[in-house]
Design a protein around this motif. Structure first.
Motif, PDB file in Angstrom:
ATOM      1  N   TRP A   7       0.745  -1.228  -0.144  1.00 18.23           N
ATOM      2  CA  TRP A   7       0.026  -0.127   0.038  1.00 18.23           C
ATOM      3  C   TRP A   7       1.031   1.287   0.093  1.00 18.23           C
ATOM      4  O   TRP A   7       1.781   1.319   0.805  1.00 18.23           O
ATOM      5  N   LEU A   8       0.522   2.073  -1.035  1.00 10.36           N
ATOM      6  CA  LEU A   8       1.592   3.440  -1.044  1.00 10.36           C
ATOM      7  C   LEU A   8       0.593   4.603  -1.167  1.00 10.36           C
ATOM      8  O   LEU A   8      -0.617   5.001  -1.607  1.00 10.36           O
ATOM      9  N   PRO A   9       0.752   5.177   0.232  1.00 15.58           N
ATOM     10  CA  PRO A   9      -0.419   6.458   0.293  1.00 15.58           C
ATOM     11  C   PRO A   9       0.173   7.503  -0.416  1.00 15.58           C
ATOM     12  O   PRO A   9       1.187   7.743  -1.122  1.00 15.58           O
ATOM     13  N   ALA A  10      -0.833   8.603  -0.538  1.00 15.00           N
ATOM     14  CA  ALA A  10      -0.528   9.744  -1.419  1.00 15.00           C
ATOM     15  C   ALA A  10       0.601  10.589  -1.135  1.00 15.00           C
ATOM     16  O   ALA A  10       1.448  11.065  -1.945  1.00 15.00           O
ATOM     17  N   ARG A  11       1.021  10.632   0.165  1.00 15.73           N
ATOM     18  CA  ARG A  11       2.233  11.262   0.564  1.00 15.73           C
ATOM     19  C   ARG A  11       3.588  10.633   0.199  1.00 15.73           C
ATOM     20  O   ARG A  11       4.524  11.419   0.170  1.00 15.73           O
ATOM     21  N   SER A  12       3.608   9.203  -0.194  1.00 13.06           N
ATOM     22  CA  SER A  12       4.628   8.954  -0.994  1.00 13.06           C
ATOM     23  C   SER A  12       4.788   8.795  -2.264  1.00 13.06           C
ATOM     24  O   SER A  12       5.858   8.596  -2.937  1.00 13.06           O
ATOM     25  N   THR A  13       3.724   9.039  -2.981  1.00 10.65           N
ATOM     26  CA  THR A  13       3.593   8.848  -4.247  1.00 10.65           C
ATOM     27  C   THR A  13       3.301  10.222  -5.117  1.00 10.65           C
ATOM     28  O   THR A  13       3.471  10.367  -6.341  1.00 10.65           O
ATOM     29  N   GLY A  14       2.747  11.093  -4.277  1.00  9.80           N
ATOM     30  CA  GLY A  14       2.242  12.284  -4.913  1.00  9.80           C
ATOM     31  C   GLY A  14       0.702  12.170  -5.552  1.00  9.80           C
ATOM     32  O   GLY A  14       0.551  13.200  -6.378  1.00  9.80           O
ATOM     33  N   GLY A  15       0.276  11.087  -5.474  1.00  8.23           N
ATOM     34  CA  GLY A  15      -0.957  10.581  -5.995  1.00  8.23           C
ATOM     35  C   GLY A  15      -0.641  10.321  -7.711  1.00  8.23           C
ATOM     36  O   GLY A  15       0.396  10.507  -8.317  1.00  8.23           O
ATOM     37  N   VAL A  16      -1.809   9.535  -8.093  1.00 11.68           N
ATOM     38  CA  VAL A  16      -1.682   9.176  -9.431  1.00 11.68           C
ATOM     39  C   VAL A  16      -1.956  10.257 -10.372  1.00 11.68           C
ATOM     40  O   VAL A  16      -3.034  11.002 -10.305  1.00 11.68           O
ATOM     41  N   THR A  17      -1.072  10.417 -11.544  1.00 11.67           N
ATOM     42  CA  THR A  17      -1.407  11.540 -12.380  1.00 11.67           C
ATOM     43  C   THR A  17      -1.911  11.072 -13.808  1.00 11.67           C
ATOM     44  O   THR A  17      -2.481  12.133 -14.539  1.00 11.67           O
ATOM     45  N   ALA A  18      -1.530   9.946 -14.211  1.00 11.24           N
ATOM     46  CA  ALA A  18      -1.857   9.716 -15.536  1.00 11.24           C
ATOM     47  C   ALA A  18      -1.471   8.137 -15.746  1.00 11.24           C
ATOM     48  O   ALA A  18      -1.022   7.494 -14.987  1.00 11.24           O
ATOM     49  N   VAL A  19      -2.323   7.779 -16.747  1.00 10.56           N
ATOM     50  CA  VAL A  19      -2.073   6.451 -17.106  1.00 10.56           C
ATOM     51  C   VAL A  19      -1.815   6.354 -18.686  1.00 10.56           C
ATOM     52  O   VAL A  19      -2.333   7.162 -19.547  1.00 10.56           O
ATOM     53  N   ASP A  20      -0.953   5.320 -19.278  1.00 10.13           N
ATOM     54  CA  ASP A  20      -0.792   4.946 -20.561  1.00 10.13           C
ATOM     55  C   ASP A  20      -1.467   3.627 -20.818  1.00 10.13           C
ATOM     56  O   ASP A  20      -1.021   2.647 -20.462  1.00 10.13           O
ATOM     57  N   VAL A  21      -2.602   3.655 -21.223  1.00 10.45           N
ATOM     58  CA  VAL A  21      -3.474   2.432 -21.574  1.00 10.45           C
ATOM     59  C   VAL A  21      -2.756   1.527 -22.446  1.00 10.45           C
ATOM     60  O   VAL A  21      -2.667   0.221 -21.910  1.00 10.45           O
ATOM     61  N   PRO A  22      -2.269   1.887 -23.634  1.00 13.49           N
ATOM     62  CA  PRO A  22      -1.653   0.728 -24.407  1.00 13.49           C
ATOM     63  C   PRO A  22      -0.349  -0.059 -23.791  1.00 13.49           C
ATOM     64  O   PRO A  22      -0.169  -1.132 -23.792  1.00 13.49           O
ATOM     65  N   ALA A  23       0.331   0.592 -22.967  1.00  6.40           N
ATOM     66  CA  ALA A  23       1.668   0.341 -22.394  1.00  6.40           C
ATOM     67  C   ALA A  23       1.451  -0.386 -21.066  1.00  6.40           C
ATOM     68  O   ALA A  23       1.886  -0.858 -20.435  1.00  6.40           O
ATOM     69  N   GLY A  24       0.098  -0.160 -20.410  1.00  2.83           N
ATOM     70  CA  GLY A  24      -0.191  -0.610 -19.098  1.00  2.83           C
ATOM     71  C   GLY A  24       0.389  -0.047 -18.058  1.00  2.83           C
ATOM     72  O   GLY A  24       0.923  -0.689 -17.068  1.00  2.83           O
TER      73      GLY A  24
END
Length: 418
Positions: A240-257
């Motif tokens: 489990w990675l909280p927002a404070r350690s990752t900065g939150g999810v910003t984007a996805v690249d669907v074809p590349a997974g």
């Protein structure tokens, strides 16, 4: 329901209406309920049960799959069919008129609902249970089309089947990435139960696999109980990675997974992206939504604070301390039905009992059993009491909870769908 049914009383009521003439033969008050999920179906049933109102339920799908226990389906423990319910009993036993259509627009001025099929329904009171919508676009690259490759599975049915198929097809040693949404969201413990039950499945069939939770939050409901359960059942499998350690999810690249955070990129064999949520689209179109994206309601009647004569129940409602859960939607709908019956028929008013019971699985035979009491106070709804599962509980207690949960689900869905 006891006593005479509406059908048995039909002939006598018609004869009495003819004898009394048009003034006394006025039709019963009409209530329209939009949305056949937990909140809407419960409201329709309890409004119709007293046989004092004409109740119409508008729902485009003939059957409804519950999000409740859908994670058990993902783990291979329950079938999706066992989570799917119809409206036949509401129609046959309670006299609810079920209209298989969707609401296109609401006109509060003339109290009319226009349906997508072209028909219109008038009402004396309206109950709206629109559920949630997703704020696509807040994560770059994650739009509605992306859900076909990176399913959210946060509405049970096709999305749940898709995620289950992906879990089955993934090779051993793969990585499941779960993107947990910010609050408020539907079913706060849901992403972490999903991680638990996916790990339960992996442990049996794909033991070298891993699960990474990228959270938009820095803490979550019953965090210590979940973490203890993960250490006991699936050591090293769930991270489990909280927002404070990752900065939150910003984007996805669907074809590349790929799932990108402010601090780096994670490769996913399966990406289960659960985006930020808001009230369903109909609530926005009808002017029921405030600046925060949810529907403010009276805490005792669930009447909209923005549109008098319209009530909102379920996940779309801004209901104080009540979480967006199925059992809370059920409790809200009962309180709402009571308030409408009081207003339209002169029934004796009663103070709403807002109770919540929640079962959350950490493994096939390990479940939390939590309960809460909520009370209208100071213009909102407050948590007034709770019994929560704690760390260090005996395994037999958790096994009993898992067994009790099966009976709870049966009783709960019978209460909702008749």
């Amino acid at each position: 329901m006891t006593g005479w049914t509406r059908r048995e009383l039909g002939i006598g009521a018609a004869a009495l209406g003819s004898a009394l003439g048009p003034a006394r033969a006025r039709a019963r008050p009409r209530v329209v309920v939009i949305g056949g999920g937990i909140g809407g179906a419960t409201a329709a049933k309890y409004l119709a049960a007293g046989d004092a109102l004409d109740v119409t339920l508008v729902e485009p799908k003939p059957r409804y799959a519950t999000c409740v226990f859908s994670n058990l389906y993902l783990a291979g423990l329950w079938s999706l069919e066992s989570l799917t319910h119809g409206y036949g009993t509401l129609a046959r036993r309670y006299g609810v008129a079920v209209v298989e259509d969707a609401a296109a627009a609401i006109d509060p001025g003339i109290r009319r609902v226009r349906l997508t099929g072209g028909a219109s329904l008038t009402y004396d009171r309206l109950v709206v249970a629109p559920g949630i919508a997703f704020r696509f676009g807040e994560i770059d690259g994650y739009d509605e089309a992306a859900t076909e490759s990176m399913p959210h599975a946060w509405s049970a049915g096709a999305q749940t089947r898709l995620l289950r198929a992906r879990l089955e097809a993934m090779e051993d040693g793969g990585v499941l990435v779960i993107v947990a949404p910010p609050e408020p969201s539907r079913c706060p413990p849901g992403p972490y139960e999903r991680a638990s039950l996916a790990a339960y499945y992996f442990k049996q069939f794909k033991p070298r696999s891993k699960i990474i939770i990228l959270d938009a939050k820095d803490s979550f409901y019953q965090q210590e109980v979940f973490r203890e359960g993960w250490d006991r059942h699936y050591p090293g499998m769930i991270e489990w990675l909280p927002a404070r350690s990752t900065g939150g999810v910003t984007a996805v690249d669907v074809p590349a997974g790929l799932v990108r955070t402010a601090q780096g990129t994670v490769r996913a064999d399966i990406a289960n992206v659960i985006p930020r949520q808001t009230a369903g689209a109909l609530a926005h179109a009808a002017g029921l939504v405030d600046a925060g994206g949810w529907c403010p309601v009276d805490p005792e009647t669930f009447e909209s604070r923005l549109r008098p004569g319209i009530h909102v129940v379920g996940d779309a409602a801004r209901a104080g301390d009540m979480p967006k859960s199925a059992f809370c939607a059920n409790a809200q709908a009962k309180a709402c039905a009571c308030a409408i019956l009081t207003a339209l028929t002169g029934a004796r008013p009663s103070r709403p009992h807002l109770l919540g019971t929640f079962y959350t699985f950490l493994a096939g035979n390990d479940a939390m059993g939590d309960a809460a009491v909520f009370t209208p106070a100071d213009g909102t709804i407050r948590l007034s009491g709770a019994f929560l599962t704690g760390t260090g509980e005996q395994s037999e207690t958790r096994r009993r909870n898992a067994r009790a949960a099966v009976g709870w689900y049966d009783a709960f869905t019978r209460d909702v769908f008749g």
